[in-house]
Design a protein around this motif. Sequence first.
Motif, PDB file in Angstrom:
ATOM      1  N   THR A   1       0.837  -1.191   0.000  1.00 34.07           N
ATOM      2  CA  THR A   1       0.000   0.000   0.000  1.00 34.07           C
ATOM      3  C   THR A   1       0.878   1.249   0.000  1.00 34.07           C
ATOM      4  O   THR A   1       1.858   1.332   0.728  1.00 34.07           O
ATOM      5  CB  THR A   1      -0.919   0.025   1.236  1.00 34.07           C
ATOM      6  N   LYS A   2       0.505   2.206  -0.831  1.00 30.51           N
ATOM      7  CA  LYS A   2       1.269   3.445  -0.955  1.00 30.51           C
ATOM      8  C   LYS A   2       0.542   4.551  -0.209  1.00 30.51           C
ATOM      9  O   LYS A   2      -0.681   4.670  -0.282  1.00 30.51           O
ATOM     10  CB  LYS A   2       1.425   3.811  -2.434  1.00 30.51           C
ATOM     11  N   PHE A   3       1.305   5.371   0.515  1.00 30.93           N
ATOM     12  CA  PHE A   3       0.758   6.478   1.286  1.00 30.93           C
ATOM     13  C   PHE A   3       1.447   7.768   0.883  1.00 30.93           C
ATOM     14  O   PHE A   3       2.656   7.789   0.654  1.00 30.93           O
ATOM     15  CB  PHE A   3       0.979   6.260   2.786  1.00 30.93           C
TER      16      PHE A   3
ATOM     17  N   ALA B   1      10.685  13.068   1.134  1.00 31.67           N
ATOM     18  CA  ALA B   1       9.960  12.214   0.196  1.00 31.67           C
ATOM     19  C   ALA B   1       8.483  12.571   0.243  1.00 31.67           C
ATOM     20  O   ALA B   1       7.961  12.994   1.278  1.00 31.67           O
ATOM     21  CB  ALA B   1      10.146  10.740   0.556  1.00 31.67           C
ATOM     22  N   ASP B   2       7.797  12.423  -0.884  1.00 30.20           N
ATOM     23  CA  ASP B   2       6.373  12.739  -0.906  1.00 30.20           C
ATOM     24  C   ASP B   2       5.493  11.512  -0.709  1.00 30.20           C
ATOM     25  O   ASP B   2       4.282  11.639  -0.544  1.00 30.20           O
ATOM     26  CB  ASP B   2       5.996  13.465  -2.194  1.00 30.20           C
ATOM     27  N   SER B   3       6.088  10.304  -0.719  1.00 27.77           N
ATOM     28  CA  SER B   3       5.289   9.096  -0.524  1.00 27.77           C
ATOM     29  C   SER B   3       6.115   7.994   0.125  1.00 27.77           C
ATOM     30  O   SER B   3       7.344   8.053   0.151  1.00 27.77           O
ATOM     31  CB  SER B   3       4.746   8.598  -1.867  1.00 27.77           C
ATOM     32  N   MET B   4       5.404   7.007   0.669  1.00 28.45           N
ATOM     33  CA  MET B   4       6.044   5.812   1.213  1.00 28.45           C
ATOM     34  C   MET B   4       5.178   4.611   0.869  1.00 28.45           C
ATOM     35  O   MET B   4       3.964   4.726   0.740  1.00 28.45           O
ATOM     36  CB  MET B   4       6.269   5.916   2.717  1.00 28.45           C
ATOM     37  N   THR B   5       5.828   3.464   0.691  1.00 31.97           N
ATOM     38  CA  THR B   5       5.142   2.224   0.375  1.00 31.97           C
ATOM     39  C   THR B   5       5.474   1.191   1.439  1.00 31.97           C
ATOM     40  O   THR B   5       6.648   0.988   1.769  1.00 31.97           O
ATOM     41  CB  THR B   5       5.570   1.691  -1.010  1.00 31.97           C
ATOM     42  N   VAL B   6       4.440   0.540   1.979  1.00 33.41           N
ATOM     43  CA  VAL B   6       4.632  -0.471   3.020  1.00 33.41           C
ATOM     44  C   VAL B   6       5.268  -1.714   2.398  1.00 33.41           C
ATOM     45  O   VAL B   6       4.783  -2.235   1.391  1.00 33.41           O
ATOM     46  CB  VAL B   6       3.288  -0.825   3.685  1.00 33.41           C
TER      47      VAL B   6
ATOM     48  N   GLN C   1       7.601  -1.779   8.040  1.00 33.32           N
ATOM     49  CA  GLN C   1       8.777  -1.391   7.265  1.00 33.32           C
ATOM     50  C   GLN C   1       8.285  -0.759   5.970  1.00 33.32           C
ATOM     51  O   GLN C   1       7.290  -1.201   5.399  1.00 33.32           O
ATOM     52  CB  GLN C   1       9.652  -2.592   6.956  1.00 33.32           C
ATOM     53  N   PHE C   2       8.998   0.264   5.498  1.00 35.51           N
ATOM     54  CA  PHE C   2       8.547   0.997   4.321  1.00 35.51           C
ATOM     55  C   PHE C   2       9.730   1.471   3.492  1.00 35.51           C
ATOM     56  O   PHE C   2      10.860   1.521   3.969  1.00 35.51           O
ATOM     57  CB  PHE C   2       7.695   2.200   4.743  1.00 35.51           C
ATOM     58  N   THR C   3       9.436   1.784   2.241  1.00 36.20           N
ATOM     59  CA  THR C   3      10.402   2.449   1.369  1.00 36.20           C
ATOM     60  C   THR C   3       9.835   3.814   1.032  1.00 36.20           C
ATOM     61  O   THR C   3       8.624   3.991   0.916  1.00 36.20           O
ATOM     62  CB  THR C   3      10.652   1.662   0.065  1.00 36.20           C
ATOM     63  N   LEU C   4      10.716   4.777   0.886  1.00 37.86           N
ATOM     64  CA  LEU C   4      10.304   6.132   0.554  1.00 37.86           C
ATOM     65  C   LEU C   4      10.299   6.324  -0.954  1.00 37.86           C
ATOM     66  O   LEU C   4      11.061   5.692  -1.680  1.00 37.86           O
ATOM     67  CB  LEU C   4      11.242   7.146   1.208  1.00 37.86           C
ATOM     68  N   GLY C   5       9.417   7.199  -1.418  1.00 42.16           N
ATOM     69  CA  GLY C   5       9.310   7.477  -2.846  1.00 42.16           C
ATOM     70  C   GLY C   5      10.558   8.101  -3.412  1.00 42.16           C
ATOM     71  O   GLY C   5      11.385   8.675  -2.694  1.00 42.16           O
ATOM     72  N   ASP C   6      10.715   7.996  -4.711  1.00 41.30           N
ATOM     73  CA  ASP C   6      11.848   8.564  -5.450  1.00 41.30           C
ATOM     74  C   ASP C   6      13.194   8.033  -4.972  1.00 41.30           C
ATOM     75  O   ASP C   6      14.213   8.723  -5.060  1.00 41.30           O
ATOM     76  CB  ASP C   6      11.852  10.096  -5.372  1.00 41.30           C
ATOM     77  N   GLY C   7      13.211   6.812  -4.410  1.00 36.73           N
ATOM     78  CA  GLY C   7      14.462   6.207  -3.977  1.00 36.73           C
ATOM     79  C   GLY C   7      15.163   6.967  -2.861  1.00 36.73           C
ATOM     80  O   GLY C   7      16.383   6.915  -2.729  1.00 36.73           O
ATOM     81  N   LYS C   8      14.397   7.655  -2.017  1.00 36.44           N
ATOM     82  CA  LYS C   8      14.998   8.482  -0.971  1.00 36.44           C
ATOM     83  C   LYS C   8      15.288   7.726   0.311  1.00 36.44           C
ATOM     84  O   LYS C   8      15.661   8.328   1.300  1.00 36.44           O
ATOM     85  CB  LYS C   8      14.101   9.682  -0.683  1.00 36.44           C
TER      86      LYS C   8
ATOM     87  N   ILE D   1      -3.797   7.453   2.228  1.00 32.28           N
ATOM     88  CA  ILE D   1      -3.643   6.327   1.316  1.00 32.28           C
ATOM     89  C   ILE D   1      -3.796   6.805  -0.122  1.00 32.28           C
ATOM     90  O   ILE D   1      -4.618   7.662  -0.423  1.00 32.28           O
ATOM     91  CB  ILE D   1      -4.642   5.214   1.661  1.00 32.28           C
ATOM     92  N   VAL D   2      -2.970   6.267  -0.991  1.00 30.27           N
ATOM     93  CA  VAL D   2      -3.040   6.556  -2.419  1.00 30.27           C
ATOM     94  C   VAL D   2      -3.702   5.344  -3.058  1.00 30.27           C
ATOM     95  O   VAL D   2      -3.116   4.258  -3.072  1.00 30.27           O
ATOM     96  CB  VAL D   2      -1.637   6.785  -3.025  1.00 30.27           C
ATOM     97  N   PRO D   3      -4.925   5.505  -3.564  1.00 30.19           N
ATOM     98  CA  PRO D   3      -5.601   4.347  -4.165  1.00 30.19           C
ATOM     99  C   PRO D   3      -4.870   3.897  -5.426  1.00 30.19           C
ATOM    100  O   PRO D   3      -4.410   4.731  -6.212  1.00 30.19           O
ATOM    101  CB  PRO D   3      -7.001   4.858  -4.486  1.00 30.19           C
ATOM    102  N   ASN D   4      -4.749   2.573  -5.578  1.00 30.49           N
ATOM    103  CA  ASN D   4      -4.097   2.090  -6.797  1.00 30.49           C
ATOM    104  C   ASN D   4      -5.080   2.167  -7.966  1.00 30.49           C
ATOM    105  O   ASN D   4      -6.288   2.205  -7.785  1.00 30.49           O
ATOM    106  CB  ASN D   4      -3.515   0.685  -6.615  1.00 30.49           C
ATOM    107  N   LYS D   5      -4.574   2.213  -9.170  1.00 23.02           N
ATOM    108  CA  LYS D   5      -5.408   2.414 -10.351  1.00 23.02           C
ATOM    109  C   LYS D   5      -6.403   1.280 -10.558  1.00 23.02           C
ATOM    110  O   LYS D   5      -7.533   1.503 -10.958  1.00 23.02           O
ATOM    111  CB  LYS D   5      -4.524   2.576 -11.589  1.00 23.02           C
ATOM    112  N   LYS D   6      -6.003   0.059 -10.241  1.00 22.12           N
ATOM    113  CA  LYS D   6      -6.885  -1.089 -10.437  1.00 22.12           C
ATOM    114  C   LYS D   6      -8.115  -0.986  -9.537  1.00 22.12           C
ATOM    115  O   LYS D   6      -9.240  -1.193  -9.982  1.00 22.12           O
ATOM    116  CB  LYS D   6      -6.127  -2.386 -10.156  1.00 22.12           C
TER     117      LYS D   6
END
Length: 81
Positions: A7-9, A22-27, A36-43, A64-69
């Motif tokens: 999930t992306k936030f 960073a403007d986003s993080m993904t679990v 545990q998460f990764t930050l957007g743009d490889g930060k 939460i950022v809804p996914n396109k699907k």
Amino acid sequence: MSIVEGTKFQISQGIQGYYNHADSMTVVTNNGTTVQFTLGDGKGHGSMPIDHFNYLLKRSNLTIVPNKKALLNTENEEQIS
């Protein structure tokens, strides 16, 4: 709200400084006590207690950022009704 892997936030501007601007993080993983998460743009990457993550969600520092699907499925269900 359950915190699901993948999930992306979006991070609010008020706390981006704590997360390398960073403007986003993904679990990546949620083991029930730590997220545990990764930050957007490889930060970078990191982890935090689940209680703190829920606190950030409650205060709307993370949204939460809804996914396109999922978004497309919702639109299709509305058109069928």
